[in-house]
Scaffold this active site. Structure first.
Site, short mmCIF file in Angstrom:
data_model
loop_
_atom_site.label_atom_id
_atom_site.label_comp_id
_atom_site.label_asym_id
_atom_site.label_seq_id
_atom_site.Cartn_x
_atom_site.Cartn_y
_atom_site.Cartn_z
N GLN A 113 -47.80 37.91 -43.66
CA GLN A 113 -47.61 38.70 -42.46
C GLN A 113 -48.88 39.52 -42.27
OE1 GLN A 113 -43.61 39.35 -41.41
NE2 GLN A 113 -44.90 38.72 -39.73
N THR A 141 -42.94 42.63 -47.52
CA THR A 141 -42.29 41.69 -48.44
C THR A 141 -41.82 40.48 -47.65
OG1 THR A 141 -41.77 43.51 -49.92
CG2 THR A 141 -40.49 41.54 -50.25
N HIS A 142 -42.61 40.05 -46.69
CA HIS A 142 -42.28 38.89 -45.87
C HIS A 142 -43.11 37.69 -46.31
CE1 HIS A 142 -41.25 42.09 -42.56
NE2 HIS A 142 -40.43 42.14 -43.58
N ASN A 143 -42.88 37.24 -47.53
CA ASN A 143 -43.56 36.04 -48.03
C ASN A 143 -42.77 34.82 -47.58
OD1 ASN A 143 -43.21 38.33 -50.22
ND2 ASN A 143 -45.29 37.58 -50.42
#
Lengths: 249, 571
Positions: free
Chosen positions: B332, B500-502
């Site tokens: 992101q 934490t947008h993996n």
């Protein structure tokens, strides 16, 4: 601003009033005496009352778990330069940041208990983060010793004995990596010292810093509140009496 | 020798949003489900002392213990990958509910454009718009096909919101109304309307009102207490798996939930999954759980890790671009943001909720013309009021010192006089960005860690510069006296928190050659194995991913039920 035009004592009085005002909601409008008397560095008129207050706030938590007395004095002095006492209110020392850092070093954070500390250790790029084998408590001990060495080398005295602007010079040389250290990164140590100072200033008082929630009062932070439903859409700024987790027990 | 347990219908690995949704939907249909969760049990009562910034936000109380498992990272293949020894850029959830416990609750649908990104980009701008090594592809499903599942997730979670004027078509309105508007949100709304943009209230999993969902789960309204991200909700007002789908699964009597169960291998024979091998972390005992169907529902990195360590699927090879497991890791681009400092205004910044804010999509997806821009896609721009907790929030103008007397003075002054506009920039996959097994570093059981190879590209730098500029213009319109905007994105740095947008690694698609799972998240190479999560995203959109993860999980659940009856490939 009228403050700027006043004599220093006038400004002090004004800001003292400001801090007392911010502090006063802790005791429902009672500005001096009681528990509060001891936290206002400008004292009270009644000595008996002050002694009584000091007795009431004797804090058995204020003792050392890790640092030597000398290390503690150095940490406290350095933290105070990072977040100094001023017209707004107390600094890191008064807020108990030295004890906070000592206690953190003695616990899981100081031991890097929840970090990946498995070898092999290689020097990496800064984008890859910390790659050393030393634990935080070891870095702190080395960093404090190096600060002392640098202070002696530069000003012929220990860090706690030099003037404030000389202390600032030592700290900024660490922050800017102008000090050559073989074992640790000078700026890395400074960054840790800075972030732990802010933690000690602003964490819940249960950890040993933010004494009597005075840091929260300085910034009008209400601490542990159960809800803000009533004020969330309000146009006015709210000053709310802060609460700690102790109040929630 | 591992202890072998009796066979079950379905075993799921990881009990967060994905696992909780699969468990509730499958047990409702009469299937027996074993849920293996490597962390501990969690419940609302755990959060009585949750308003503790140090413990939860800075010491990561709810996050995975990195001493046991982490990833390694390198910016490119020439670098030596080194372990992420401490938290920074993103956080791994841990325990029952996983990352679904510590999220903020911002619940956006992706745009129709996202699902057909390759064909729509080519249609509008021609093939040359896509750089040769940018590996975007259509998702093998359209927005319209996924819409019913979005609706299902939103009704289960009770999402509070109002229609996105520039979003995909909705079959129904949000189940609860939008969150309250704070003064700063009103300022953002007015400013963006003046600029002819299309503001709307962020869709929120922090309930605006009390709500009973279609499963009969009742939850109370958000109290705006300002402790969402990195915290659990003591009211159960923030939708998380522990207060929504997991109790539904438990109530059926068909859900066997086992915490402290660390799955290490998917077992398989003759191209079919036969169960999983796990370690009871409290005793060290190795246990085999046979099952007719296996569903991986853990976090992105662990889904990939399990497949690679179990030798399932074709590992991705970056030199040829072939293989699929580990392919298209994306992230992101959030740094293209700006902060405004106000001399005469004070905001109640200490109050808030994780999904409280206003947003515009005028520069998201392909909602604007990219003909003269050096990037594709975009991101939303939002003003949020999530609660400025005091250790982590000390905003000061960029020319202010960062410690000492002046720092203290400025930080105390600006704490309640600063507003920020943030961007949720989309992240495009590239041939050189992927996940594989690290050759050196191991987890606590001796299994190889996942190795990430990733860096920002020109696409990301241009996008971030663009969103920073737009953020600055909005703050100007809002009347900020001084504005700091990001100027240069720099290289990707794993030490500073971003998001934490993996995503990616087990991507979905219509073609088995270029994707690992079909649009029911069923493995092309192993029909009784499903892999659920943001690992299925072929790229990451300009939004928080949870709504799309939830929608895909509901669709996968439907597929698994169908597969349990008829077998075969579902798509």
């Amino acid at each position: 601003m009228t403050e700027e035009n006043n004599e220093k004592s006038g400004a002090e009085n004004l800001s003292r009033r400001k801090f007392i005002r911010n502090s006063s909601y802790a005791v429902g409008g009672l500005a001096v005496g009681g528990v509060l008397g001891s936290v206002i560095p400008w004292g009270t008129e009644d000595q008996d009352q002050q002694q009584q207050a000091a007795k009431q706030v004797k804090n058995y938590n204020n003792a050392l778990m890790y640092f030597s007395q000398a290390e503690f004095q150095t940490v406290q002095a350095a933290a105070e330069r990072i977040f100094p006492e001023d017209d707004n209110g107390p600094g890191a020392k008064e807020l108990g940041v030295g004890f906070y850092i000592d206690h953190q070093m003695a616990g899981s954070y100081g031991f890097n208990a929840r970090d990946y500390m498995v070898p092999p250790f290689f020097h990496g790029e800064k984008e890859q983060g910390y790659q050393g084998r030393l634990k935080r408590r070891e870095i702190f001990r080395i960093g404090l010793r190096e600060m002392q060495n640098y202070s002696h080398q530069k000003f012929k005295k220990g860090f706690t004995e030099i003037a404030e602007d000389e202390q600032d010079k030592v700290l900024s040389d660490f922050a800017d990596d102008k000090v050559n250290l073989s074992t640790i990164s000078a700026s890395g140590f400074f960054d840790m010292l800075r972030s732990m100072t802010l933690e000690g200033v602003y964490s819940d008082p249960l950890y040993g810093g933010n004494k009597d929630m005075d840091a929260w009062k300085m910034r009008n932070y209400p601490g542990d509140q159960m809800n803000y439903t009533e004020i969330i859409a309000d146009d006015n700024f709210q000053e709310i009496e802060p609460r700690s987790l102790r109040d929630h027990m | 020798m591992a202890k072998k347990l009796p066979k079950t219908d379905v075993v799921i690995v990881g009990v967060g949003w994905g696992g909780g949704i699969i468990a509730s939907e499958l047990t409702k249909q009469g299937l027996n489900v074993v849920g293996l969760e490597k962390g501990q049990e969690r419940q609302t009562e755990d959060y009585y002392m949750v308003h503790d910034e140090l413990r939860y936000a800075l010491r990561y109380e709810l996050m995975q213990d990195l001493s046991k498992d982490t990833i390694t990272f390198r910016g490119n293949e020439k670098m030596r990958a080194l372990p992420m020894r401490q938290y920074g850029s993103f956080l791994f959830g841990d325990g029952l509910g996983g990352a679904g416990v510590h999220w903020n609750g911002q619940t956006f649908r992706f745009l129709p454009y996202d699902f057909e990104i390759r064909s729509q980009t080519i249609d509008r701008y021609g093939k040359n718009k896509i750089p040769a090594d940018m590996t975007i592809q259509d998702w093998g499903i359209t927005y319209d096909e996924l819409e019913p599942y979005y609706d299902k997730f939103e009704k289960m979670a009770g999402i509070s919101g109002e229609e996105n004027p520039l979003g995909g078509k909705r079959s129904d309105k949000y189940p609860t109304g939008p969150m309250k508007h704070t003064p700063s949100m009103k300022m953002f709304k007015k400013a963006t309307e003046n600029l002819k943009y299309h503001p709307y209230t962020i869709p929120s999993a922090n309930l605006s009102e009390s709500y009973t969902n279609p499963d009969g789960i009742a939850r109370s309204a958000c109290q705006y207490c300002a402790f969402c991200e990195r915290f659990g909700c003591e009211y159960g007002a923030k939708a998380d798996p522990v207060v929504t789908v997991i109790p539904v699964a438990k109530k059926t009597g068909k859900f066997d939930l086992r915490t402290h169960s660390w799955v290490r291998r998917v077992l398989h024979k003759g191209g079919k999954a036969t169960g999983v091998l796990y370690t009871d972390v409290t005793t060290g005992e190795e246990i085999e759980q046979p099952a007719d169907m296996v569903v991986l529902t853990s976090y992105v990195f662990n889904n990939v890790k399990l497949l690679l360590n179990s030798k399932i699927g074709r590992p991705y090879d970056s030199s040829t671009g072939t293989g699929v497991v580990g392919k298209n890791y994306a992230y992101q681009v959030v740094k293209g943001a700006a902060s405004g400092y106000f001399e005469d205004k004070k905001f109640n910044s200490f109050a808030g909720a994780g999904a409280l804010g206003m947003v515009i999509d005028d520069f998201n997806g392909d909602n604007f013309d990219h003909s003269n821009l050096k990037f594709i896609h975009g991101g939303y721009l939002a003003l949020t009021q999530t609660g400025a907790r005091p250790i982590a929030n000390n905003p000061i103008p960029s020319d202010s010192p960062t410690w000492g007397k002046e720092f203290k003075q400025n930080s105390l002054k600006y704490i309640n006089q600063t507003l920020s506009i943030g961007a949720m920039g989309a992240s495009m996959p590239f041939k050189q960005h992927y996940l594989d097994l690290d050759p050196v570093y191991k987890d606590t059981f001796g299994d190889p860690l996942i190795r990430m190879t990733y860096d920002f590209r020109d696409q990301d730098r241009e996008l971030a510069k663009f969103t920073a500029k737009k953020s600055k213009e909005i703050l100007q319109e809002m009347g900020a006296d001084k504005i700091d905007a990001m100027e240069d994105l720099g290289p990707y740095n794993i030490t500073t928190y971003q998001s934490t947008h993996n995503t990616g690694g087990v991507i979905m698609g219509a073609d088995p050659d270029t994707s690992a799972v079909n649009n029911y998240l069923q493995m092309w190479d192993m029909e009784n194995l499903f892999v659920v999560g943001a690992s299925a995203f072929p790229h990451n959109g300009g939004y928080n991913p949870t709504d799309t993860v939830g929608a895909l999980a509901y669709r996968a659940a439907e597929g698994i039920v169908k597969f349990s009856k008829d077998g075969g490939m579902l798509a």
